[in-house]
Design a protein around this motif. Structure first.
Motif, short mmCIF file in Angstrom:
data_model
loop_
_atom_site.label_atom_id
_atom_site.label_comp_id
_atom_site.label_asym_id
_atom_site.label_seq_id
_atom_site.Cartn_x
_atom_site.Cartn_y
_atom_site.Cartn_z
N UNK A 128 0.93 -1.05 -0.05
CA UNK A 128 -0.04 0.01 0.14
C UNK A 128 0.91 1.23 0.01
N UNK A 129 1.85 1.35 0.86
CA UNK A 129 2.74 2.36 0.97
C UNK A 129 3.59 2.70 -0.47
N UNK A 130 4.06 1.72 -0.66
CA UNK A 130 4.68 1.93 -2.23
C UNK A 130 3.72 2.32 -3.46
N UNK A 131 2.37 1.79 -3.29
CA UNK A 131 1.46 2.19 -4.56
C UNK A 131 1.18 3.50 -4.46
N UNK A 132 0.67 3.81 -3.09
CA UNK A 132 0.31 5.38 -2.79
C UNK A 132 1.38 6.31 -3.20
#
Length: 136
Positions: free
Chosen positions: A28-32
């Motif tokens: 999630x962190x990487x995608x956002x």
């Protein structure tokens, strides 16, 4: 403001914060962060730091039992996403696709129903997932 953008921002904020306390956190962190880097490169590192701080707040609140914090954090991220979509409405479809990939329900097992009947001194243990029984 366009109700679709408001609904999308609401869904995004909820999904992001909900997934912070799961194994999907790094994804999630990487995608956002990548999403923000494409849309506001100058803010990407700040957003990454804000994601980390939000996760720390969420985890701390779960240890103290403060149930209001999660809703507050979701509202914060809903606002951030809504403001991004207001300035760049063309990224809504990309955000929808990202949420479909990250959504907690994606790839979830189908719903199940369990029924059991016990009589006498019988015991029934049912679980839809992990179960730990410690009898003494």
């Amino acid at each position: 403001m366009d109700p679709e953008i408001v609904a999308l921002a609401s869904s995004a904020g909820t999904t992001i914060v909900t997934l912070m306390a799961t194994d999907a956190w790094e994804r999630v962190r990487n995608a956002i962060t990548s999403f923000w880097r494409r849309e506001h490169a100058e803010r990407a590192e700040a957003v990454a730091a804000e994601l980390d701080a939000t996760r720390e707040d969420l985890l701390a609140s779960s240890q103290t039992g403060d149930q209001d914090v999660e809703a507050e954090l979701q509202a914060e991220w809903q606002g951030r996403i809504r403001r991004l979509l207001a300035t760049r409405p063309g990224v809504a479809e990309e955000l929808r696709s990202l949420l479909d990939e990250l959504a907690p329900d994606a790839g979830a097992a189908p719903q199940m129903t369990q029924h059991a009947t016990a009589s006498g001194h019988a015991r029934i243990y049912q679980a839809g997932r992990d179960q730990r029984i410690s009898e003494r």
